[in-house]
Design an enzyme around this catalytic site. Sequence first.
Site, short mmCIF file in Angstrom:
data_model
loop_
_atom_site.label_atom_id
_atom_site.label_comp_id
_atom_site.label_asym_id
_atom_site.label_seq_id
_atom_site.Cartn_x
_atom_site.Cartn_y
_atom_site.Cartn_z
N VAL A 143 66.45 61.82 101.49
CA VAL A 143 66.79 63.22 101.76
C VAL A 143 68.18 63.53 101.22
CG1 VAL A 143 67.19 64.94 103.56
CG2 VAL A 143 65.30 63.33 103.80
N ASP A 144 69.13 62.64 101.46
CA ASP A 144 70.48 62.83 100.90
C ASP A 144 70.41 62.96 99.38
OD1 ASP A 144 71.75 62.67 103.34
OD2 ASP A 144 72.36 60.58 103.12
#
Length: 345
Positions: A143-144
């Site tokens: 996600v990052d």
Amino acid sequence: MILGDLGADVLKVERPGSGDETREWGPPFDARGESAYYLSINRNKLGVTADLSSDADRARIHEWMGGADVVVENFRAGTLERWGLGAAEMLRAHPALVWCTISGFGEGSRRPGYDFVVQAESGWMAITGEPDGEPIKAGVAVVDVMCGKDAALGILAALVGRGRGELPPERRHVRASLAASATAALVNVAQNVLVGGRDAARWGNAHANLVPYQLFHAADRPIVIAVGNDGQWRACAAALGLPDLAADERFATNPGRLAHRAELVAMLQARVASRSAAEWLARLDAAGVPAGVVKSVREALDGAAASPLTGVAPSVPGTVRRPPPRLGEHDALVRAMGWEAFRSG
């Protein structure tokens, strides 16, 4: 880092004393004491420190912003505004500036944004893991990474728009969030739910919509076979030496293979277990069937362009020009020269 790989001059501004918290996310640490986590995402930058509570440092930050094309920040909502350095004020003061705000949960939210929490709340963990096991996060902070790539895309689009004519402040403010990136990345899984009306399930190393598309255990190590169409299925069955399955009408189409998933997978697994991974991969590759061996990270990095100091080579057509900076390494240079520090050699 993506923009730096593409050639941008990137000035990384950190708090004095402790700096970027990922500097302490270890072990492992290199011989200089820098964490591997920090090193993985901070090449191609000059590093300075600045204290927002200092009038002189705020003036410097304002000056650096005035000379920049882009500002990227991920402070909690209201932090920069409290110090007179908020997006709205800076965008009015600098008509050519593009501003990117990265947050955990979108504009106005004060919740801290961490990949693990967003993987939980975005549905990712609910669909990751074995069907009868616990929800599992991805092994990489995906996600990052995706949010960073989304931010880079938004920044580049805003720069293109700026090049076509003056943009109002609201068009020059790019917003990216972990939650929005994660939800959008549900793609076909989300669409299955929207179209089918049933919640998504965990499939482990199998696929909700395709068969065979999963992990199998060869005689010596696991492999994956990823059949994406009926032609590939026929080639797969032939490569595995199972002509009867290729001719079986129950398995001729993907909906049929889905309907008979358990029976088909059991027969394929029995066959794959009879020989080594290398032999099956040679046969499948020759037949044009997507397949691969399950490698360790060390194996995956063998032969890759990667460095203990600067990480894995850029995934975009970029270059590595500078190692990750030590905390405050370029304070004196940048405070004396501003953006011209990048031309100092």
